[in-house]
Structures are given as C-alpha cells and as structure tokens.
Design a protein around this motif. Structure first.
Motif, PDB file in Angstrom:
ATOM      1  N   ASN A   1      85.748-100.911   7.762  1.00  0.00           N
ATOM      2  CA  ASN A   1      86.523-101.733   8.256  1.00  0.00           C
ATOM      3  C   ASN A   1      87.899-101.367   8.072  1.00  0.00           C
ATOM      4  O   ASN A   1      88.329-101.790   9.576  1.00  0.00           O
ATOM      5  CB  ASN A   1      85.468-102.814   7.978  1.00  0.00           C
ATOM      6  CG  ASN A   1      84.870-103.167   7.963  1.00  0.00           C
ATOM      7  OD1 ASN A   1      83.980-103.190   8.734  1.00  0.00           O
ATOM      8  ND2 ASN A   1      83.678-103.946   6.921  1.00  0.00           N
TER       9      ASN A   1
ATOM     10  N   SER B   1      88.769 -98.044  10.935  1.00  0.00           N
ATOM     11  CA  SER B   1      88.839 -98.215  11.947  1.00  0.00           C
ATOM     12  C   SER B   1      88.628 -98.390  13.036  1.00  0.00           C
ATOM     13  O   SER B   1      89.423-100.129  12.885  1.00  0.00           O
ATOM     14  CB  SER B   1      86.907 -98.825  12.089  1.00  0.00           C
ATOM     15  OG  SER B   1      87.381 -99.799  12.014  1.00  0.00           O
TER      16      SER B   1
ATOM     17  N   GLN C   1      87.422-100.086  15.020  1.00  0.00           N
ATOM     18  CA  GLN C   1      85.975-101.140  16.182  1.00  0.00           C
ATOM     19  C   GLN C   1      86.279-102.474  16.237  1.00  0.00           C
ATOM     20  O   GLN C   1      87.510-102.646  15.279  1.00  0.00           O
ATOM     21  CB  GLN C   1      85.220-101.311  14.808  1.00  0.00           C
ATOM     22  CG  GLN C   1      84.500 -99.367  15.041  1.00  0.00           C
ATOM     23  CD  GLN C   1      83.600 -98.917  16.010  1.00  0.00           C
ATOM     24  OE1 GLN C   1      82.924 -99.369  16.657  1.00  0.00           O
ATOM     25  NE2 GLN C   1      84.082 -97.793  15.996  1.00  0.00           N
ATOM     26  N   THR C   2      86.160-103.192  17.147  1.00  0.00           N
ATOM     27  CA  THR C   2      86.512-104.471  17.392  1.00  0.00           C
ATOM     28  C   THR C   2      85.757-105.697  16.172  1.00  0.00           C
ATOM     29  O   THR C   2      86.694-106.335  16.797  1.00  0.00           O
ATOM     30  CB  THR C   2      86.188-104.959  19.157  1.00  0.00           C
ATOM     31  OG1 THR C   2      84.521-104.519  18.999  1.00  0.00           O
ATOM     32  CG2 THR C   2      86.526-103.657  20.159  1.00  0.00           C
ATOM     33  N   HIS C   3      84.962-105.388  15.774  1.00  0.00           N
ATOM     34  CA  HIS C   3      84.064-106.009  15.039  1.00  0.00           C
ATOM     35  C   HIS C   3      83.891-105.147  13.262  1.00  0.00           C
ATOM     36  O   HIS C   3      84.004-104.420  13.766  1.00  0.00           O
ATOM     37  CB  HIS C   3      82.311-106.545  15.087  1.00  0.00           C
ATOM     38  CG  HIS C   3      83.170-106.738  16.735  1.00  0.00           C
ATOM     39  ND1 HIS C   3      82.757-106.871  17.962  1.00  0.00           N
ATOM     40  CD2 HIS C   3      82.676-108.473  17.241  1.00  0.00           C
ATOM     41  CE1 HIS C   3      82.928-107.916  18.774  1.00  0.00           C
ATOM     42  NE2 HIS C   3      82.930-108.863  18.283  1.00  0.00           N
TER      43      HIS C   3
ATOM     44  N   GLU D   1      76.890-104.282  12.887  1.00  0.00           N
ATOM     45  CA  GLU D   1      77.933-104.807  13.133  1.00  0.00           C
ATOM     46  C   GLU D   1      77.526-106.450  13.358  1.00  0.00           C
ATOM     47  O   GLU D   1      76.578-106.924  13.223  1.00  0.00           O
ATOM     48  CB  GLU D   1      77.921-103.779  14.489  1.00  0.00           C
ATOM     49  CG  GLU D   1      79.123-104.551  15.519  1.00  0.00           C
ATOM     50  CD  GLU D   1      79.826-104.276  16.349  1.00  0.00           C
ATOM     51  OE1 GLU D   1      80.703-104.379  17.546  1.00  0.00           O
ATOM     52  OE2 GLU D   1      78.528-103.724  16.943  1.00  0.00           O
TER      53      GLU D   1
END
Length: 192
Positions: free
Chosen positions: A149, A152, A154-156, A184
């Motif tokens: 987390n 990464s 990633q947005t979430h 997610e």
C-alpha cells in the motif's frame, strides 16, 4: 450400449479431460486452479444418436493461480513438488462434438497436501504448509500488504480478504510465507 475402454492418449479422451477440468475449475470458489497431471482411467459410453458420456479419473495437482483469476488450467504453472496439493477427480461428462455440447454431469475431487515427512526426506530445510487461519499468518499478510500500500501507485488502499496458503521455515528464527487475496477498499490514499 457397451462401455468402451479408449486409451488415455486418445484425442477425444484428452479433449474430454480438458473440458471436464475447465468446468471443475470454473465451479470452484476457493483454493487454486487444478492442473491435469495425468488421465488415470477412462471409460466411454457412446450414445444412441451422437456423442458420448466419458467416465474419467483424473490425477490433478494445484497451480500457482488462484481460482478467482479465472485462468485456464493450461495457462497456470504447477507448484514445485514439495509445495503442491495433489489428488484425484472423478468426473462424468457428456460430449456431443457435432452439436458443440459439453456438459459436466457430476464430479468429485479429493485433494491432499504432500505429507511433511516426504518433503523433509527430499528437502529437510524446505518450508512446510501450515494452517492459514493462524493469527501469525494474517499478521504477516497485513504487514506485507502495508508495504504494498505504501509503495504502490494505486489510488485506494487494499485490505487482506483472506490468507489462502501459509508455511513456515526455521532459518535463524521463524520465517513465514503467506499467499493471500486482497480487495480494494473505499479508502483513498489522498485522504488522511
């Protein structure tokens, strides 16, 4: 209406085994995709008009692909021998090639891990599978996912859905190995 005993390497038998295993894997909701190790036995019951019912016993091993991936068994790599789950699937499948019908009537799979004593005989230092519901494995999965987390793009954030496989090995101390399914979350990384 006699039962035929075709050879296991017969093209129609190989196709029946492939179609049966595809449908078995599509039906499974947890664990890993099963891969054909060999066709153990087959009987064929030709139908009156067209098509045949195949009675199959398939030796299978699990792969590195989780069933949620929906990959075909041929596209998945079998696990190394000392970490695999193996077993047998008995399946009854009706195939009508001219009408393009393949219906898996019934199946039953019995799976089991390689016993630790066999693993240790070949590889005394190899990790051995353990119960994935043990809290220490969830903790290892959460710690590993925390790093993912952070790093990464990633947005979430993601959270651990469940631990699917776990093993431990003594090196200098305990080393934990986990495989887990993530999901997610609705928590955005931009929120504090």
């Amino acid at each position: 209406t006699t039962l035929l005993s075709p050879t296991c390497d017969d093209t129609a038998v190989e196709e029946a085994a492939d179609l049966a295993l595809r449908q078995i894997n599509a039906d499974r909701r947890e664990g890993y995709i099963l891969r054909l190790y060999r066709i153990f036995s087959v009987r064929e019951h030709p139908q009156e008009i067209t098509g045949s019912v195949f009675y199959l016993i398939l030796d299978v091993v699990d792969t590195e692909c989780h069933v949620l991936s929906k990959k075909l068994w041929k596209d998945c790599t079998a696990r190394p021998t000392h970490t695999t789950v193996y077993g047998q699937c008995k399946a009854i499948i009706y195939i009508n090639q001219s009408r393009k019908i393949a219906h898996l009537n019934t199946y039953e799979c019995v799976l089991q891990p390689v016993p630790p004593r066999y693993i240790w005989a070949v590889c005394p230092d190899c990790p051995v599978d353990d119960c994935p519901t043990e809290p220490k494995y969830l903790e290892a999965a959460v710690q590993s996912l925390g790093k993912f987390n952070e790093e990464s793009e990633q947005t979430h954030y993601f959270s651990v859905l469940n631990v699917t496989r776990a093993s431990m090995q003594w090196v200098i101390g305990p080393a934990y190995f986990v495989e887990f399914v993530i999901q997610e979350t609705s928590c955005s990384k931009s929120d504090s």
